[in-house]
Design a protein around this motif. Sequence first.
Motif, PDB file in Angstrom:
ATOM      1  N   HIS A  80       0.833  -1.206   0.000  1.00 41.38           N
ATOM      2  CA  HIS A  80       0.000   0.000   0.000  1.00 41.38           C
ATOM      3  C   HIS A  80       0.871   1.262   0.000  1.00 41.38           C
ATOM      4  O   HIS A  80       0.565   2.250  -0.669  1.00 41.38           O
ATOM      5  CB  HIS A  80      -0.933  -0.041   1.219  1.00 41.38           C
ATOM      6  CG  HIS A  80      -2.002   0.995   1.184  1.00 41.38           C
ATOM      7  ND1 HIS A  80      -2.122   1.980   2.123  1.00 41.38           N
ATOM      8  CD2 HIS A  80      -2.995   1.215   0.282  1.00 41.38           C
ATOM      9  CE1 HIS A  80      -3.145   2.765   1.819  1.00 41.38           C
ATOM     10  NE2 HIS A  80      -3.694   2.323   0.709  1.00 41.38           N
ATOM     11  N   LYS A  84       0.744   4.251  -2.679  1.00 47.50           N
ATOM     12  CA  LYS A  84       0.558   5.668  -2.305  1.00 47.50           C
ATOM     13  C   LYS A  84       1.648   6.533  -2.935  1.00 47.50           C
ATOM     14  O   LYS A  84       1.387   7.587  -3.488  1.00 47.50           O
ATOM     15  CB  LYS A  84       0.624   5.813  -0.775  1.00 47.50           C
ATOM     16  CG  LYS A  84      -0.724   5.611  -0.119  1.00 47.50           C
ATOM     17  CD  LYS A  84      -0.808   6.173   1.300  1.00 47.50           C
ATOM     18  CE  LYS A  84       0.341   5.786   2.172  1.00 47.50           C
ATOM     19  NZ  LYS A  84       0.180   5.784   3.588  1.00 47.50           N
ATOM     20  N   ARG A  87       0.985   7.187  -6.389  1.00 45.09           N
ATOM     21  CA  ARG A  87      -0.376   7.761  -6.576  1.00 45.09           C
ATOM     22  C   ARG A  87      -1.277   6.812  -7.363  1.00 45.09           C
ATOM     23  O   ARG A  87      -2.006   7.206  -8.272  1.00 45.09           O
ATOM     24  CB  ARG A  87      -0.298   9.123  -7.269  1.00 45.09           C
ATOM     25  CG  ARG A  87       0.445  10.131  -6.445  1.00 45.09           C
ATOM     26  CD  ARG A  87       0.204  11.546  -6.937  1.00 45.09           C
ATOM     27  NE  ARG A  87       0.657  12.520  -5.971  1.00 45.09           N
ATOM     28  CZ  ARG A  87       1.937  12.857  -5.793  1.00 45.09           C
ATOM     29  NH1 ARG A  87       2.864  12.302  -6.533  1.00 45.09           N
ATOM     30  NH2 ARG A  87       2.285  13.752  -4.887  1.00 45.09           N
ATOM     31  N   GLU A  89      -4.417   4.578  -7.171  1.00 37.33           N
ATOM     32  CA  GLU A  89      -5.572   4.422  -6.272  1.00 37.33           C
ATOM     33  C   GLU A  89      -6.097   2.985  -6.250  1.00 37.33           C
ATOM     34  O   GLU A  89      -6.504   2.478  -5.212  1.00 37.33           O
ATOM     35  CB  GLU A  89      -6.683   5.383  -6.678  1.00 37.33           C
ATOM     36  CG  GLU A  89      -6.317   6.786  -6.266  1.00 37.33           C
ATOM     37  CD  GLU A  89      -7.339   7.808  -6.641  1.00 37.33           C
ATOM     38  OE1 GLU A  89      -8.420   7.451  -7.114  1.00 37.33           O
ATOM     39  OE2 GLU A  89      -7.012   8.993  -6.450  1.00 37.33           O
ATOM     40  N   THR A  90      -6.133   2.357  -7.453  1.00 39.68           N
ATOM     41  CA  THR A  90      -6.563   0.952  -7.478  1.00 39.68           C
ATOM     42  C   THR A  90      -5.628   0.162  -8.380  1.00 39.68           C
ATOM     43  O   THR A  90      -5.091   0.701  -9.347  1.00 39.68           O
ATOM     44  CB  THR A  90      -8.002   0.761  -8.037  1.00 39.68           C
ATOM     45  OG1 THR A  90      -8.019   1.142  -9.397  1.00 39.68           O
ATOM     46  CG2 THR A  90      -9.032   1.527  -7.253  1.00 39.68           C
ATOM     47  N   TYR A 110      -7.458  -3.212   2.460  1.00 41.45           N
ATOM     48  CA  TYR A 110      -7.705  -2.101   1.523  1.00 41.45           C
ATOM     49  C   TYR A 110      -8.593  -2.550   0.353  1.00 41.45           C
ATOM     50  O   TYR A 110      -8.194  -2.431  -0.807  1.00 41.45           O
ATOM     51  CB  TYR A 110      -6.369  -1.584   0.949  1.00 41.45           C
ATOM     52  CG  TYR A 110      -5.304  -1.324   1.976  1.00 41.45           C
ATOM     53  CD1 TYR A 110      -5.364  -0.186   2.790  1.00 41.45           C
ATOM     54  CD2 TYR A 110      -4.227  -2.198   2.138  1.00 41.45           C
ATOM     55  CE1 TYR A 110      -4.377   0.058   3.742  1.00 41.45           C
ATOM     56  CE2 TYR A 110      -3.235  -1.958   3.088  1.00 41.45           C
ATOM     57  CZ  TYR A 110      -3.321  -0.842   3.881  1.00 41.45           C
ATOM     58  OH  TYR A 110      -2.357  -0.597   4.821  1.00 41.45           O
ATOM     59  N   CYS A 113      -8.988  -0.477  -2.781  1.00 40.94           N
ATOM     60  CA  CYS A 113      -7.828  -0.248  -3.676  1.00 40.94           C
ATOM     61  C   CYS A 113      -7.634  -1.399  -4.662  1.00 40.94           C
ATOM     62  O   CYS A 113      -6.643  -1.450  -5.379  1.00 40.94           O
ATOM     63  CB  CYS A 113      -6.542  -0.098  -2.859  1.00 40.94           C
ATOM     64  SG  CYS A 113      -6.577   1.269  -1.721  1.00 40.94           S
TER      65      CYS A 113
END
Length: 272
Positions: A80, A84, A87, A89-90, A110, A113
């Motif tokens: 994760h 991040k 950047r 998101e999924t 998560y 994500c």
Amino acid sequence: MEKLHKIKSSVFPVIAYRKFGNGPAIVLLHGFPEDGGLWAQIWDALAEQFTVIVPDLPGSGESTWNSENITIEQMAESVHEVMKQERIETAVIAGHSMGGYTAMAFAELYPECLQGLSLVHSLAGADTEEKKETRRKSIELIRKGGKEPFVKQMIPNLFAKDFKEEHPDVIKRQIERGLRLKPDNLVAFYNAMINRPDRTRILSGLGCPVQWIIGKEDNIASPENVLKQSKLAIVNFVSIYNGCGHMSMLEKPVSLSKDLRDFSKYCYRLNK
Ligand code: MLT
């Protein structure tokens, strides 16, 4: 040699990862005792259409942790952190064996994500008592200085019979890769796997498709056990490879690249 990106987080002194291509994201998680380089025959084909992220899980390759123990959940947190940083998101997350256990923990922590989950020779369940006992014996052997006999005995067992006989060079390289891991880290990974909970119940609640890659000669994630789980998610993609053990990224790289690409296209609703 591929470029390694490195970040720090509050838990991990170094998380190293590779990044290739552009487009929607796929994250490839390696198993035990390996590092992200395991996916070298897969990432180029996927990078034609996707952003491919390939971390070294903490304690493998160039990634580190600074306590005695590690959990599968912490490994999912490290994934994760990388997302991040990039950047993202999924992502479609494809996890091989221990990487699949990590992907299942990620799915629990998560779920928002996750665009798709690919379990490559892996299972959502916990270790059986028998498996835990075998791991404890291996831990004892490694602690007594037996890292080398442990790795030399376990690696050939990951491959299908014919492949093993025809590709002794591949087996040798995998043994060398396994021997790069520190004994303490091998022990910590085994303890992490022993302690992971059964996450089978999560499958039916997942809001994304699940892919199951199965080797007909896999001694670790046996076809019988994986097939039992492969009906539990709402959408399941199942591929069974003949003449393949636990290591399709080395034994059947063309089929695996194609199946991962097709699955990811489905998850992202891409037509081409
Ligand atoms: C792996 O390939 O990650 C390991 O064989 C997993 C396991 O021992 O359960």
